[in-house]
Structures are given as C-alpha cells and as structure tokens.
Write a protein that holds these residues in place. Structure first.
Motif, PDB file in Angstrom:
ATOM      1  N   UNK A 292       1.960   3.843   5.532  1.00  0.00           N
ATOM      2  CA  UNK A 292       1.624   3.648   4.119  1.00  0.00           C
ATOM      3  C   UNK A 292       1.506   4.977   3.388  1.00  0.00           C
ATOM      4  N   UNK A 293       1.034   6.008   4.083  1.00  0.00           N
ATOM      5  CA  UNK A 293       0.844   7.321   3.454  1.00  0.00           C
ATOM      6  C   UNK A 293       2.157   8.015   3.136  1.00  0.00           C
ATOM      7  N   UNK A 294       3.288   7.467   3.584  1.00  0.00           N
ATOM      8  CA  UNK A 294       4.576   8.047   3.208  1.00  0.00           C
ATOM      9  C   UNK A 294       4.815   7.977   1.704  1.00  0.00           C
ATOM     10  N   UNK A 295       4.110   7.066   1.030  1.00  0.00           N
ATOM     11  CA  UNK A 295       4.237   6.966  -0.429  1.00  0.00           C
ATOM     12  C   UNK A 295       3.396   8.003  -1.157  1.00  0.00           C
ATOM     13  N   UNK A 296       2.583   8.791  -0.425  1.00  0.00           N
ATOM     14  CA  UNK A 296       1.703   9.792  -1.035  1.00  0.00           C
ATOM     15  C   UNK A 296       2.380  11.151  -0.998  1.00  0.00           C
ATOM     16  N   UNK A 297       2.327  11.855  -2.103  1.00  0.00           N
ATOM     17  CA  UNK A 297       2.911  13.193  -2.160  1.00  0.00           C
ATOM     18  C   UNK A 297       2.055  14.168  -1.368  1.00  0.00           C
ATOM     19  N   UNK A 298       2.697  15.001  -0.561  1.00  0.00           N
ATOM     20  CA  UNK A 298       1.979  15.946   0.283  1.00  0.00           C
ATOM     21  C   UNK A 298       1.458  17.131  -0.521  1.00  0.00           C
ATOM     22  N   UNK A 299       0.340  17.702  -0.020  1.00  0.00           N
ATOM     23  CA  UNK A 299      -0.195  18.986  -0.487  1.00  0.00           C
ATOM     24  C   UNK A 299      -0.500  19.017  -1.990  1.00  0.00           C
ATOM     25  N   UNK A 300      -0.944  17.873  -2.542  1.00  0.00           N
ATOM     26  CA  UNK A 300      -1.448  17.876  -3.923  1.00  0.00           C
ATOM     27  C   UNK A 300      -2.889  17.379  -3.948  1.00  0.00           C
ATOM     28  N   UNK A 301      -3.499  17.248  -2.761  1.00  0.00           N
ATOM     29  CA  UNK A 301      -4.915  16.896  -2.603  1.00  0.00           C
ATOM     30  C   UNK A 301      -5.233  15.471  -3.055  1.00  0.00           C
ATOM     31  N   UNK A 302      -4.364  14.516  -2.733  1.00  0.00           N
ATOM     32  CA  UNK A 302      -4.770  13.116  -2.817  1.00  0.00           C
ATOM     33  C   UNK A 302      -5.802  12.870  -1.734  1.00  0.00           C
ATOM     34  N   UNK A 303      -6.861  12.139  -2.058  1.00  0.00           N
ATOM     35  CA  UNK A 303      -7.916  11.822  -1.099  1.00  0.00           C
ATOM     36  C   UNK A 303      -7.693  10.401  -0.595  1.00  0.00           C
ATOM     37  N   UNK A 304      -7.650  10.227   0.716  1.00  0.00           N
ATOM     38  CA  UNK A 304      -7.327   8.937   1.309  1.00  0.00           C
ATOM     39  C   UNK A 304      -8.511   8.407   2.112  1.00  0.00           C
ATOM     40  N   UNK A 305      -8.831   7.124   1.876  1.00  0.00           N
ATOM     41  CA  UNK A 305      -9.914   6.469   2.589  1.00  0.00           C
ATOM     42  C   UNK A 305      -9.365   5.330   3.455  1.00  0.00           C
ATOM     43  N   UNK A 306      -9.980   5.131   4.618  1.00  0.00           N
ATOM     44  CA  UNK A 306      -9.682   3.991   5.478  1.00  0.00           C
ATOM     45  C   UNK A 306     -10.945   3.688   6.275  1.00  0.00           C
ATOM     46  N   UNK A 307     -11.020   2.474   6.827  1.00  0.00           N
ATOM     47  CA  UNK A 307     -12.242   2.107   7.535  1.00  0.00           C
ATOM     48  C   UNK A 307     -12.061   2.262   9.038  1.00  0.00           C
ATOM     49  N   UNK A 308     -13.067   1.808   9.789  1.00  0.00           N
ATOM     50  CA  UNK A 308     -13.116   2.071  11.224  1.00  0.00           C
ATOM     51  C   UNK A 308     -12.024   1.353  12.000  1.00  0.00           C
ATOM     52  N   UNK A 309     -11.358   0.362  11.382  1.00  0.00           N
ATOM     53  CA  UNK A 309     -10.266  -0.320  12.078  1.00  0.00           C
ATOM     54  C   UNK A 309      -9.063   0.597  12.252  1.00  0.00           C
ATOM     55  N   UNK A 310      -8.974   1.651  11.466  1.00  0.00           N
ATOM     56  CA  UNK A 310      -7.824   2.553  11.511  1.00  0.00           C
ATOM     57  C   UNK A 310      -8.182   3.952  12.021  1.00  0.00           C
TER      58      UNK A 310
END
Length: 549
Positions: A292-310
C-alpha cells in the motif's frame, strides 16, 4: 488408508469445480434471502478475537502465507532518560494544492465512475446476458446503468426488507419506482457483470478486476495529506469463497487513507500475501503495508500509521529507508529483547504511567512507549517519543469525576491517527447500500460505490475549505449522496427543461410503465422522447400536456 480415503472424498465434495464459472467463487442466484450458516461455523473467530489476533497468525489459519520468522532475536534496548529526550516531528515538504472551484456532487462522482468504466460495464453485462440466454437481449446502455446505480443509492436511505417492496403499493418509494420498473431493475441486477467468463484467467479477482483496475489509479493519484494510515475493512458476504480470511462471512479490504478517511489505495485479500515487486519479504502484515505504501512519495516526510496486526521492527526499518516515518501499536512479542513492566505493575503506578525504551536497528532509531490508562498499550515509532508529556482530563468511573492523566506525545499522535482509521468505516456505515445478492462481486461493487461517494464527499469538503466556504453552506454526507442519486436516476427533468417547449414529442414504446406525473397511477406506453419518461396521453387524462406546462 481408510481414514485417508474418507478425508480425500470429503475434500472433493467440499471443493468447487475448477472449471466452474466463478472458480470457487459463488455466482448463484439473486435471492433476497440470506443463507443459513451451516453446522460447524461457530468455530469461526469472533470479531473481537479477530482484532486481537496478529495478521500473520490469521493468514496462516486462512491458508495464506504466514509471516516470515523474526530475523532479529538480539536487539539491544535501553531505557530512555526523559530529560531532553524530545524527538521533533518531521516537517512535511509537500502541501495540498489549492482548490480551483467547488464542483457539483455528480462531477466528483463521475471523476471515478467515468464514461469509460460505465461503457465497459455495459459491454460486459450485455455479453454476459447473451452467454446465459442467447435468445434474451438485455439492451443495457449507460443511461440505464446510471439509473440502476442511482436507485441503489436511494435504497440506502429507505431500508426495506425485500427489494420488491420499493414497488409495492403499501411501501412504494417514488425515487426508486418512478425511475425503473421492478422487472427491469431485477433484470439489470441479475445480469450486471464486469468480466468475460469465457476468457481464460487465473486471477482470483477477475470477476471484479475491471472495477479495481479503474478505481485504484484514480485513488492513488489523489493529493495526499501528511498523515496517512493503513486500515482493514470488512465486507460482509453470505456465501463461502476462497477470497476470505478466517472469517467465513466477510471479505477483507486493506486500505491506505488519511486521518479524515479519504482512500488513497486499497488491496483485496485473496489468500496471498507475498511481497510486492522489489520489496523485502517481512511477513504477511508487513508485506501488505509496503504494498500500500507504494502509493506514497518517498522522502517527503509522510507519516504512516498502522496497528499491531501489521507492526514489526523490519517494517519500521523498511519504511524509514524509504523516507517514510512510521508509528504504530505493537505487541510485546514483536519487540525482541525489549522488556516493560507488567500490566499489573503499571496499574499500581496509576493512570498515565509510562515507560520508554530505545533501540537502534540498522542505523534506524526506534522508540517504544508503554502507557497505561484503563489498559496498557505499546506504541513504537521512528519519529516520535514520550516527550513532551501533556496532561489531559479523563473521566474516572470510580471517582465520578474528571482526573488529570499524563499523555506522552507519541500517545497523542496515536489517537489522532486512530481517528482516521475509524472515520472511513463510520462514513461508509452511515448509509451503506443494502442490496442482497449471492454473487460476491455484486457486494464488492456496491461497496466500492459507497467508497467512491465517501471519497467524492471528502474531496468536495477539501475544496470548500480551500476556498473558504463556510461550513454551514457545505453539504453534509446525506445531502451529497442524495444529490448524486438524483443526478444518476434522472427520474424527473428539471422544470426549465420540462417547460422549454422544444422537442417534446410523444413516442410509443413496446412495454407499459407507470405514468411519472405526480398523483397519477396509470400505466401507459407513451413517453416523452426528450424527457425520457412515461406519461399518460388519453382522452380523459392528458398527463403529457399537464407535465410540460
């Protein structure tokens, strides 16, 4: 030998034929009745158990690929001294584009369900009808398809036990019954299709692949906020299918959204959790996040959250190497070498007690904080720590009053992210489309219609806020859905169209339909060629004339 033979016979009886139409995916009739669970289904994990079970374990139980074993067994953790231990939240180097204008709700919707997608659905539905019955012609066009979708959205406002009741004299709903006749609506529902069954395909999602391939690039192209989160959605479906996880009555959709619920990417679980191309294999949950994170641009400091299942240390490291700071709840077992006080020990310290540990894994600084409120939670991050600590008021059930509770910074960020995960589920579940069908791709199709409407409304709200439109002048979700349903249904033309006195000619149709003039209950074969609605044109009742003046 006898026991093995019996097992093999039972497996053959339970397994669907490989060359069946849906390839182990149910494609049976469209009855409104829900099937009754079979004996033995009570062994399925409950929703509460599902939430507490790690994704790697659940994948293995469902026959999917289990998580890779932890590679890091000796990680050196040390207790963080709270003085001068602050970590600064990375500054976002991007920004959201300014809205150019506020469009109508149907324009936002048609950005996703464009003419190309609708034409493809029309084509595949007509082909499927001819495959099922060469002597029957569905004659589906884009207008009829939009009317079908519009009535389905209207049905989400008026919940009736059976679809035929929308046309009954006792419970008739004008917004549905005046658009399509009952038989025509059921005919479209029966034959609506999104793939060619005769084409050889080993894709488990080939029945819904047309919708996925059309919507996914449009979701991924949407401008993203800084704060993003990975979540898991459940689509209830009443039949058995190879697509499901350990929950036999639901499909799982993993999604990437922002804190308001705007979906940027999604992935339907099919039993396979292999890593995406050019990505490390870090286990089932981590592979989903990286995909899913392939849709996020690298090295622009997007903050990503996920829970304990991942969560896992390998996932934090892999994301940090891409320039994506991450934060997520974790289980104690996912932090090898890290030791916190037990829950009972922290409970004795009182609400707000916390401990912080730090480790460096492949030159990536990871902080883990265990905080106790009504229960204990462990949150790890590559960009946040316990400091600064804030004091907030929390209700104490024993004292019957608010008390001051310390909130570490990482916990405040966690709660803000968690609100985004809950927002999408809440917005979809306010007015979900409830149309029963035993065909799994129908359920997924209507779920994506709901998802597209929610995305459209959030984009509309974003444009309104960008242009400074007051919140009282903005449409709420119900009004927004209603506007889309009305535009798709095209039931009654606008007053200016009805009275323009240009091109309103009576046309004789083969089949009778109810007259669309208010208060008229007659049946007629006459319709207006321009307004495309049936109107009585008789000696004693001239609804055609009265409608156009």
């Amino acid at each position: 030998m006898l026991f093995q033979s019996i097992v093999m016979i039972l497996d053959l009886q339970m397994a669907p034929p490989v060359d069946s139409e849906d390839s182990c995916l149910s494609d049976s009739g469209d009855s409104d009745e829900e099937p009754t669970p079979e004996p033995g289904d009570n062994k399925v994990l409950s929703d509460e158990d599902t939430e507490k079970t790690p994704l790697c374990t659940r994948a293995a139980a469902a026959g999917g690929k289990p998580a890779a074993p932890l590679k890091r067994k000796n990680v050196a953790w040390k207790t963080v001294k709270q003085q001068n231990s602050d970590k600064k939240v990375p500054v976002w180097v991007n920004s959201l584009p300014d809205g150019e204008s506020v469009r109508s709700p149907i324009e936002y919707f048609r950005h996703f369900f464009d003419e190309q997608l609708l034409d493809s659905i029309v084509e595949q539905s007509n082909v499927y009808c001819r495959q099922q019955n060469p002597n029957h012609d569905l004659r589906l066009d884009q207008t009829s398809l939009e009317q079908f979708i519009g009535t389905a959205v209207y049905m989400s406002f008026f919940h009736l036990p059976q679809s035929r009741m929308y046309w009954s004299s006792a419970c008739r709903v004008q917004q549905v019954a005046d658009v399509l006749s009952r038989d025509r609506w059921e005919e479209i529902k029966q034959f609506i299709h999104f793939s060619d069954n005769t084409a050889p395909n080993d894709d488990r999602l080939f029945k819904i692949r047309l919708i996925v391939d059309s919507l996914l690039p449009k979701f991924q192209a949407l401008p993203q906020d800084q704060m993003l989160c990975v979540h898991e959605q459940t689509v209830p479906i009443p039949d058995r299918s190879a697509l499901k996880q350990q929950c036999k009555w639901a499909y799982k959709i993993f999604g990437l959204c922002n804190t308001k619920g705007l979906v940027h990417s999604f992935d339907i679980y099919t039993g396979n959790m292999d890593p995406a191309p050019d990505q490390p294999d870090i286990g089932a949950g981590g592979n989903i996040v990286l995909k899913l994170a392939q849709a996020i641009q690298d090295h622009v400091n997007h903050l990503l959250y996920f829970d304990e299942r991942f969560s896992s240390l390998d996932l934090f490291v892999a994301l940090e190497k891409r320039g994506i700071p991450a934060l997520g709840t974790v289980q104690q077992a996912a932090l090898p070498g890290c030791s916190f006080s037990t829950d009972s020990e922290m409970k004795k310290k009182g609400r707000g007690a916390f401990e912080e540990q730090q480790a460096e894994v492949e030159n990536v600084d990871i902080r883990a904080v265990k905080w106790f409120d009504s229960r204990a939670v462990i949150v790890a991050s590559t960009f946040a720590g316990a400091q600064p600590v804030f004091t907030k008021q929390r209700w104490d059930r024993k004292l019957k009053r608010n008390v001051s509770v310390e909130h570490p910074s990482i916990i405040s960020l966690y709660k803000k992210f968690k609100g985004g995960v809950d927002a999408l589920d809440a917005l979809i579940n306010y007015y979900p489309i409830h149309i029963r069908s035993k065909k799994y791709y129908h359920r997924l199709f209507f779920h994506f219609v709901d998802m597209v409407i929610v995305n459209s409304w959030l984009l509309y709200r974003r444009d309104c806020e960008s242009l400074g439109l007051h919140s009282k002048k903005q449409m709420d979700l119900l009004a927004f859905r209603s506007s889309i349903a009305q535009a798709l249904s095209k039931a009654i033309p606008a007053q200016e169209v009805r009275t323009d006195a240009v091109g309103h000619w009576p046309v004789v149709e083969n089949g009778r339909q109810r007259c669309k003039f208010p208060q008229c209950k007659g049946q007629t074969v006459i319709k207006c060629g321009k307004c495309n609605i049936h109107l009585c044109l008789k000696r004693n009742s001239n609804c055609f004339l009265e409608f156009h003046i």
